[in-house]
Scaffold this motif. Structure first.
Motif, PDB file in Angstrom:
ATOM      1  N   ILE A  85      -0.753   6.333 -16.565  1.00 46.75           N
ATOM      2  CA  ILE A  85      -0.963   5.714 -15.262  1.00 46.75           C
ATOM      3  C   ILE A  85      -2.125   6.386 -14.543  1.00 46.75           C
ATOM      4  CG2 ILE A  85       1.426   4.959 -14.970  1.00 46.75           C
ATOM      5  CD1 ILE A  85       1.853   7.423 -13.172  1.00 46.75           C
ATOM      6  N   TYR A  86      -2.702   5.681 -13.580  1.00 47.58           N
ATOM      7  CA  TYR A  86      -3.722   6.268 -12.718  1.00 47.58           C
ATOM      8  C   TYR A  86      -3.066   7.169 -11.671  1.00 47.58           C
ATOM      9  CZ  TYR A  86      -7.081   2.783 -14.502  1.00 47.58           C
ATOM     10  OH  TYR A  86      -7.901   2.029 -15.302  1.00 47.58           O
ATOM     11  N   PRO A  87      -3.810   8.134 -11.128  1.00 50.27           N
ATOM     12  CA  PRO A  87      -3.246   9.005 -10.100  1.00 50.27           C
ATOM     13  C   PRO A  87      -2.681   8.263  -8.892  1.00 50.27           C
ATOM     14  CG  PRO A  87      -5.262   9.955 -10.954  1.00 50.27           C
ATOM     15  CD  PRO A  87      -5.143   8.599 -11.574  1.00 50.27           C
ATOM     16  N   TRP A  88      -3.353   7.193  -8.451  1.00 47.64           N
ATOM     17  CA  TRP A  88      -2.834   6.478  -7.284  1.00 47.64           C
ATOM     18  C   TRP A  88      -1.478   5.848  -7.588  1.00 47.64           C
ATOM     19  CZ3 TRP A  88      -1.621   1.437  -8.085  1.00 47.64           C
ATOM     20  CH2 TRP A  88      -2.331   0.722  -9.063  1.00 47.64           C
ATOM     21  N   ALA A  89      -1.267   5.451  -8.843  1.00 46.94           N
ATOM     22  CA  ALA A  89       0.022   4.871  -9.224  1.00 46.94           C
ATOM     23  C   ALA A  89       1.130   5.921  -9.156  1.00 46.94           C
ATOM     24  CB  ALA A  89      -0.058   4.271 -10.623  1.00 46.94           C
ATOM     25  N   ALA A  90       0.789   7.182  -9.452  1.00 45.04           N
ATOM     26  CA  ALA A  90       1.778   8.259  -9.361  1.00 45.04           C
ATOM     27  C   ALA A  90       2.272   8.413  -7.917  1.00 45.04           C
ATOM     28  CB  ALA A  90       1.178   9.573  -9.858  1.00 45.04           C
ATOM     29  N   ILE A  91       1.377   8.233  -6.970  1.00 43.32           N
ATOM     30  CA  ILE A  91       1.766   8.316  -5.551  1.00 43.32           C
ATOM     31  C   ILE A  91       2.713   7.177  -5.198  1.00 43.32           C
ATOM     32  CG2 ILE A  91       0.907   8.219  -3.178  1.00 43.32           C
ATOM     33  CD1 ILE A  91      -1.670   9.544  -4.192  1.00 43.32           C
ATOM     34  N   VAL A  92       2.397   5.981  -5.664  1.00 41.84           N
ATOM     35  CA  VAL A  92       3.260   4.822  -5.403  1.00 41.84           C
ATOM     36  C   VAL A  92       4.634   5.040  -6.030  1.00 41.84           C
ATOM     37  CG1 VAL A  92       3.567   2.352  -5.786  1.00 41.84           C
ATOM     38  CG2 VAL A  92       1.293   3.256  -5.247  1.00 41.84           C
ATOM     39  N   ILE A  93       4.650   5.516  -7.264  1.00 40.78           N
ATOM     40  CA  ILE A  93       5.920   5.758  -7.950  1.00 40.78           C
ATOM     41  C   ILE A  93       6.718   6.835  -7.229  1.00 40.78           C
ATOM     42  CG2 ILE A  93       6.956   6.646 -10.077  1.00 40.78           C
ATOM     43  CD1 ILE A  93       4.665   5.259 -11.605  1.00 40.78           C
ATOM     44  N   GLY A  94       6.051   7.886  -6.767  1.00 38.57           N
ATOM     45  CA  GLY A  94       6.742   8.936  -6.028  1.00 38.57           C
ATOM     46  C   GLY A  94       7.426   8.403  -4.785  1.00 38.57           C
ATOM     47  N   PHE A  95       6.738   7.500  -4.073  1.00 40.23           N
ATOM     48  CA  PHE A  95       7.323   6.896  -2.875  1.00 40.23           C
ATOM     49  C   PHE A  95       8.568   6.085  -3.215  1.00 40.23           C
ATOM     50  CE2 PHE A  95       7.561   2.929  -0.376  1.00 40.23           C
ATOM     51  CZ  PHE A  95       7.957   3.470   0.847  1.00 40.23           C
ATOM     52  N   PHE A  96       8.468   5.225  -4.226  1.00 40.93           N
ATOM     53  CA  PHE A  96       9.609   4.389  -4.578  1.00 40.93           C
ATOM     54  C   PHE A  96      10.749   5.199  -5.202  1.00 40.93           C
ATOM     55  CE2 PHE A  96       6.500   0.895  -4.185  1.00 40.93           C
ATOM     56  CZ  PHE A  96       7.252   0.031  -3.398  1.00 40.93           C
ATOM     57  N   ALA A  97      10.406   6.294  -5.883  1.00 33.05           N
ATOM     58  CA  ALA A  97      11.446   7.170  -6.425  1.00 33.05           C
ATOM     59  C   ALA A  97      12.238   7.820  -5.300  1.00 33.05           C
ATOM     60  CB  ALA A  97      10.825   8.235  -7.322  1.00 33.05           C
ATOM     61  N   ALA A  98      11.553   8.207  -4.225  1.00 30.01           N
ATOM     62  CA  ALA A  98      12.250   8.767  -3.061  1.00 30.01           C
ATOM     63  C   ALA A  98      13.183   7.739  -2.440  1.00 30.01           C
ATOM     64  CB  ALA A  98      11.239   9.260  -2.029  1.00 30.01           C
ATOM     65  N   LEU A  99      12.734   6.495  -2.364  1.00 24.87           N
ATOM     66  CA  LEU A  99      13.597   5.424  -1.852  1.00 24.87           C
ATOM     67  C   LEU A  99      14.801   5.218  -2.777  1.00 24.87           C
ATOM     68  CD1 LEU A  99      11.215   2.551  -0.633  1.00 24.87           C
ATOM     69  CD2 LEU A  99      12.815   3.883   0.763  1.00 24.87           C
ATOM     70  N   ALA A 100      14.549   5.182  -4.084  1.00 25.44           N
ATOM     71  CA  ALA A 100      15.635   4.989  -5.040  1.00 25.44           C
ATOM     72  C   ALA A 100      16.660   6.106  -4.910  1.00 25.44           C
ATOM     73  CB  ALA A 100      15.080   4.935  -6.467  1.00 25.44           C
ATOM     74  N   TYR A 101      16.172   7.338  -4.788  1.00 23.91           N
ATOM     75  CA  TYR A 101      17.084   8.472  -4.607  1.00 23.91           C
ATOM     76  C   TYR A 101      17.910   8.310  -3.335  1.00 23.91           C
ATOM     77  CZ  TYR A 101      18.611  12.755  -2.476  1.00 23.91           C
ATOM     78  OH  TYR A 101      19.377  13.676  -1.802  1.00 23.91           O
ATOM     79  N   HIS A 102      17.250   7.988  -2.245  1.00 14.95           N
ATOM     80  CA  HIS A 102      17.939   7.895  -0.956  1.00 14.95           C
ATOM     81  C   HIS A 102      19.049   6.849  -0.990  1.00 14.95           C
ATOM     82  CE1 HIS A 102      18.601   7.777   3.378  1.00 14.95           C
ATOM     83  NE2 HIS A 102      18.503   6.460   3.289  1.00 14.95           N
TER      84      HIS A 102
END
Length: 477
Positions: free
Chosen positions: A331-348
């Motif tokens: 993945i591109y670095p910007w995609a890692a940021i997007v995934i990190g955001f959605f992973a935090a939502l999934a966790y919450h």
């Protein structure tokens, strides 16, 4: 121009061959050291799990959870050596008529490393260090479950399920996804066996974290909540924020072996390893920042508290790491940021759901690893770059559905693979933990749980100044 004699020419050819042989050996040795370094970082994650677990539970159970983390590493090593590694990786495909199968490893070489010789050392230790590297992953998968059953699980039951997860449940999934013979493997060249493009799970969002996380969910549900957990929740907060912070940083540090190390070599793969390092960092950072503000600003009905919650931020950071692990190399670095955001939502939202269902998971093991691992596995089918797939040797490269050149097959492969793994882990876990409960050996007696496992089982508190305090509260929750 002066000519050279035949003897001089032969000497030059001989010297050139010697240099090429020495260079090849050096490259193998560098790759061996790279895996040695990566496996050491991953093993350090055991200290991170132990520290995080200790800080996230009550002081009266710290010795117990720390001992279980130590035993994870010990039991995992023996079981992985004897059985797990052979079930996971079939090293004998095409040797002496043996044909590997897509479901499970069956060749003799990797069972107790029985056919691995060390007479010539031609691979410069690569065979040995590969076992160690894969063991570090296996130990991590088993350790995830420990947080979900903290403060009320019998030690004997703990040893049994650690052995079963390390020796059967986890290795089978490894074979499916990471062994080139596995029917879910993106490195399987047999189109008649492989499902779609195969599952791209570079470092284990599915193989490690979903296995550990979904097993943790079943374990917590079968075991039941801690006494008084839902009646007086304020009494069940973790006792040490510093330990939680230190554990989180140790895990983040170890992830730089987990993700970049999954190239399995540095020669020819340095660019992939470097890119995986960057995406790992950005996924973690995005998860942590997102989690901080999610908890602070969401309304109360959606799980918000209006506070800057440190524990929630740390778990969100870990969720970002889990989420980016499957696709860190593609993945591109910007995609890692997007995934990190959605992973935090999934966790919450997974954490909130667990509480609403009254499933007691003291470390949010399912929310961090199971839910975010599922999201990370699927996100590969959304953001993968086709050229990056080619760079890591995927047999049928494809791009995520939001990227150029997509056929959509990879998204189908990721979803189907995740579903198959969940079914396998949940079914095995129900049998395993249900049997332990039916035998009456899964949960500690109520009086031991109330008194605290350190006093009941380990001779006193982990903190000497609190030994008497623990006894005074032995009749309280």
């Amino acid at each position: 121009m002066a000519s050279i004699t035949q003897a001089e020419y032969d000497s030059l050819i001989s010297r050139l061959a010697a240099v090429e042989e020495e260079n090849a050996a050096t490259l193998l040795e560098v790759d061996t050291f790279f895996l040695l370094w990566a496996s050491a970082l991953i093993f350090m994650m055991q200290a991170g799990f132990a520290t995080l677990s200790a800080g996230s539970i009550r002081a009266k159970n710290v010795k117990n959870i720390l001992l279980k983390n130590v035993l994870d590493a010990c039991v995992g090593a023996i079981v992985w050596y004897c059985v797990g590694y052979g079930l996971a990786y079939d090293a004998d495909n095409g040797v002496n008529g043996h044909k590997a199968i897509g479901f499970i490893g069956s060749g003799p070489t990797n069972f107790a490393l029985s056919s691995v010789g060390d007479h010539s050392g031609q691979d410069k230790g690569k065979t040995w260090i590969m076992w160690q590297f894969q063991y570090a992953f296996a130990a991590s998968a088993a350790t995830i479950v420990s947080g979900a059953v903290a403060e009320r699980c019998q030690l004997g039951a703990y040893l049994i399920y650690t052995a079963v997860i390390t020796g059967l449940v986890y290795p089978v999934v490894v074979h499916w996804v990471w062994d080139p013979a596995g029917f879910l493997s993106a490195f399987n060249s047999d189109d008649s066996v492989r499902i779609y493009t195969g599952c791209t799970d570079f470092a284990g969002s599915c193989v490690v974290h979903m296995v550990g996380g979904w097993a943790a969910l079943v374990a917590a549900w079968v075991l039941g909540p801690r006494i008084g957990r839902w009646e007086r929740p304020e009494l069940f907060e973790g006792h040490s924020t510093p330990l939680v912070i230190i554990g989180t940083f140790l895990l983040w540090f170890g992830w730089y072996g987990f993700n970049p190390g999954s190239t399995l070599m540095i020669h020819g793969q340095a660019n992939v390893a470097a890119r995986a390092t960057v995406t790992t960092t950005l996924g973690a950072a995005a998860g942590g920042i997102s989690g901080l503000f999610i908890k602070r600003h969401l309304p109360e009905w959606a799980g918000g508290t209006g506070l800057y919650d440190i524990a929630h931020t740390c778990n969100s950071l870990l969720a970002g790491l889990v989420g980016v692990t499957a696709g860190c190399s593609v993945i591109y670095p910007w995609a890692a940021i997007v995934i990190g955001f959605f992973a935090a939502l999934a966790y919450h939202f997974a954490s909130c759901l667990m509480r609403r269902l009254r499933i007691d998971d003291p470390l949010d093991a399912f929310a961090v690893h199971g839910a975010s691992g599922l999201l990370g596995t699927i996100m590969v089918g959304v953001f993968a770059v086709k050229e990056y797939h080619t760079a890591i040797g995927v047999v049928k490269p494809d791009a995520g559905i939001f990227m150029p050149g997509t056929t959509g097959e990879i998204l189908a492969a990721q979803v189907v693979s995740a579903i198959i793994v969940i079914i396998w882990v949940v079914c095995c876990s129900l049998i395993l933990f249900g049997t332990l409960k039916a035998l009456g050996i899964f949960r500690v007696p109520a009086e031991y749980e109330v008194a605290g496992l350190d006093v009941s089982k380990h001779g006193g508190s982990a903190y000497s100044s609190e030994a008497n305090v623990a006894l005074q509260f032995s009749q309280k929750v």
